[in-house]
Design an enzyme around this catalytic site. Sequence first.
Site, PDB file in Angstrom:
ATOM      1  N   LYS A 180      25.565  36.616  34.903  1.00  0.00           N
ATOM      2  CA  LYS A 180      26.909  37.140  35.203  1.00  0.00           C
ATOM      3  C   LYS A 180      27.203  38.248  34.257  1.00  0.00           C
ATOM      4  O   LYS A 180      26.780  38.533  33.242  1.00  0.00           O
ATOM      5  CB  LYS A 180      27.801  36.153  34.742  1.00  0.00           C
ATOM      6  CG  LYS A 180      27.842  34.586  35.597  1.00  0.00           C
ATOM      7  CD  LYS A 180      29.114  33.803  35.357  1.00  0.00           C
ATOM      8  CE  LYS A 180      28.985  32.685  36.341  1.00  0.00           C
ATOM      9  NZ  LYS A 180      30.086  31.844  36.081  1.00  0.00           N
ATOM     10  N   GLY A 223      35.099  37.308  39.591  1.00  0.00           N
ATOM     11  CA  GLY A 223      35.014  37.342  41.035  1.00  0.00           C
ATOM     12  C   GLY A 223      33.397  37.521  41.708  1.00  0.00           C
ATOM     13  O   GLY A 223      33.339  37.844  42.753  1.00  0.00           O
ATOM     14  N   ARG A 246      46.841  37.452  35.128  1.00  0.00           N
ATOM     15  CA  ARG A 246      47.879  38.062  36.030  1.00  0.00           C
ATOM     16  C   ARG A 246      48.486  37.101  37.020  1.00  0.00           C
ATOM     17  O   ARG A 246      48.253  35.940  36.829  1.00  0.00           O
ATOM     18  CB  ARG A 246      47.141  38.973  37.095  1.00  0.00           C
ATOM     19  CG  ARG A 246      45.923  38.346  37.982  1.00  0.00           C
ATOM     20  CD  ARG A 246      45.351  38.811  38.956  1.00  0.00           C
ATOM     21  NE  ARG A 246      44.606  37.969  39.826  1.00  0.00           N
ATOM     22  CZ  ARG A 246      43.206  37.660  39.378  1.00  0.00           C
ATOM     23  NH1 ARG A 246      42.576  38.371  38.410  1.00  0.00           N
ATOM     24  NH2 ARG A 246      42.528  37.032  40.249  1.00  0.00           N
TER      25      ARG A 246
HETATM   26  C1  MV4 Z   1      29.339  29.487  38.689  1.00  0.00           C
HETATM   27  C2  MV4 Z   1      29.187  28.559  39.789  1.00  0.00           C
HETATM   28  C3  MV4 Z   1      28.082  27.740  39.534  1.00  0.00           C
HETATM   29  N1  MV4 Z   1      27.645  27.642  37.931  1.00  0.00           N
HETATM   30  N2  MV4 Z   1      28.943  29.473  37.500  1.00  0.00           N
HETATM   31  C4  MV4 Z   1      32.000  32.618  39.274  1.00  0.00           C
HETATM   32  C5  MV4 Z   1      32.941  33.667  39.984  1.00  0.00           C
HETATM   33  C6  MV4 Z   1      33.536  32.882  41.032  1.00  0.00           C
HETATM   34  N3  MV4 Z   1      34.199  33.563  41.976  1.00  0.00           N
HETATM   35  C7  MV4 Z   1      32.498  32.222  41.454  1.00  0.00           C
HETATM   36  N4  MV4 Z   1      31.662  31.647  40.266  1.00  0.00           N
HETATM   37  C8  MV4 Z   1      30.979  30.670  40.274  1.00  0.00           C
HETATM   38  N5  MV4 Z   1      30.299  30.499  38.993  1.00  0.00           N
HETATM   39  C9  MV4 Z   1      28.024  28.491  37.073  1.00  0.00           C
HETATM   40  N6  MV4 Z   1      27.603  28.564  35.918  1.00  0.00           N
HETATM   41  C10 MV4 Z   1      29.685  29.072  41.025  1.00  0.00           C
HETATM   42  C11 MV4 Z   1      30.531  29.751  41.197  1.00  0.00           C
HETATM   43  C12 MV4 Z   1      31.150  30.000  42.584  1.00  0.00           C
HETATM   44  C13 MV4 Z   1      30.523  30.432  43.581  1.00  0.00           C
HETATM   45  C14 MV4 Z   1      29.154  30.917  43.594  1.00  0.00           C
HETATM   46  C15 MV4 Z   1      28.689  31.354  44.622  1.00  0.00           C
HETATM   47  C16 MV4 Z   1      29.351  31.546  45.949  1.00  0.00           C
HETATM   48  C17 MV4 Z   1      30.640  31.112  45.925  1.00  0.00           C
HETATM   49  C18 MV4 Z   1      31.288  30.612  44.781  1.00  0.00           C
HETATM   50  C19 MV4 Z   1      32.329  29.868  45.026  1.00  0.00           C
HETATM   51  C20 MV4 Z   1      33.076  29.327  43.878  1.00  0.00           C
HETATM   52  C21 MV4 Z   1      32.396  29.333  42.393  1.00  0.00           C
END
Ligand code: MV4
Length: 447
Positions: free
Chosen positions: A157, A163, A291
């Site tokens: 990340k 986002g 925000r």
């Molecule tokens: C994650 C995750 C699973 N494991 N982190 C980070 C930003 C946010 N918008 C989505 N995020 C996620 N972080 C870990 N360690 C799953 C998400 C996630 C997501 C990832 C891929 C596609 C859609 C998603 C929707 C919500 C959360």
Amino acid sequence: MFRKVLIANRGEIALRINRACQELGVATVAIFSEADRDSLHVRQADEAFCVGPGPAGRSYLNIPNIISTALITRCDAIHPGYGFLAENARFAEICSDHGLTFIGPKPSVIALMGDKATAKRVVSEAGVATTPGSDVLASPEEAQSVARSIGYPVLLKATAGGGGRGMRVVRDAAEMQRAYAGATAEAEASFKDGRLYIEKLIVAPRHIEVQVLGDDFGNLVHLGERDCSVQKPSHQKVIEETPAPNLPARARTALHDMALRASRYVGYTNAGTLEFLVAGDEVYFMEMNTRIQVEHPVTEMVYNIDLVKEQIRIAAGESLGYAQRDLAARGHAIECRINAEDPQNHFAPAAGMVSKVVFPGGPGIRVDTHLYAGATIPPYYDSMVAKVVAFGDTREVAIARMERALRETLIEGVSTTVGLCLDILSTPEFRDGRYDIELLLKEPTPR
Ligand code: MV4
């Protein structure tokens, strides 16, 4: 209380802020780009000034023009809304350097939370569980070594991210080099900051966030959680609801407690949202948004609180005036985001003229929108054109009202996500309240 507030935003949130100001007896100054001359926020504010051409970089992100507009019109404060300058610590600082109150948290707290790796480190110092992983990484080799210890699959990340931009799933050590290079390049291009950190990939989690409000006198409350698991693969949220359905009581208490503990530890003031991943009973802090959020209306419905008014009151130096024990949620609220998008072009944002618009009404329905018949949707900005919010005593009533409201909705001239929302509402997973972030990830968009 302030005498006059500049609204540094456009679209529905500019209208939303204008409404809060009007009810508080605060005069408003709208800003607009050349592409937004005919927008509703321009008409509804007490005064309005053009700050530049259509592209946001030259208008809604044009700090010198915005600050000088606020000074010339003798504003006391600036409300940034969401997006644009809302989480720009430097902008918040520039406001205060010019004697203007930035309606939001302290610049130092915005900067702290804007660095996602630092935010996790600080919040874990407060005793809050965070997703297992690393601080900022120095090299792909370090990433491999961390990944070996926490176990694959992992997520790279961007520290400056949020986002989902600059994010990469890495399934084994062999993939690391490429993924690391790709993620750094994307983060560098998006944020001019290529730093990365790593997390264990939580499989099929729920994406649940907690609303907090804090004042300058140390009063801090949470306003429950919102389940935002219905997101497109592009991380665009589509449906949000509160309370989160079928959330184990232990997980709910943990979420609320962790949100308060983290916010108190960083001295959080004004409105904020802490994002968590929830897997069964496990709750992990992911990031904090400093925000007001798009989905704030669902919280307003069940707590009967005007969050934007609260933001303005807090920034004006008023105290909250209530404690956690004074707050109780009632009923259930669901929000559907209506975006203008082109199904002929991979659901990319669609620009164009809206020929006809009918929005729903009736019991339990709230619509926040800047659309009107004859409005043009410029190509420069986010594609969200309306939020339909349904309230009911129970989740079932809220869903029934939402389906009825979406069927009443008529938008001609551009394609929208109304049909997508109806499809999601009709799935057994959504109806049972047993869904996670994979709901829209597994299969191609229905219909
Ligand atoms: C994650 C995750 C699973 N494991 N982190 C980070 C930003 C946010 N918008 C989505 N995020 C996620 N972080 C870990 N360690 C799953 C998400 C996630 C997501 C990832 C891929 C596609 C859609 C998603 C929707 C919500 C959360």
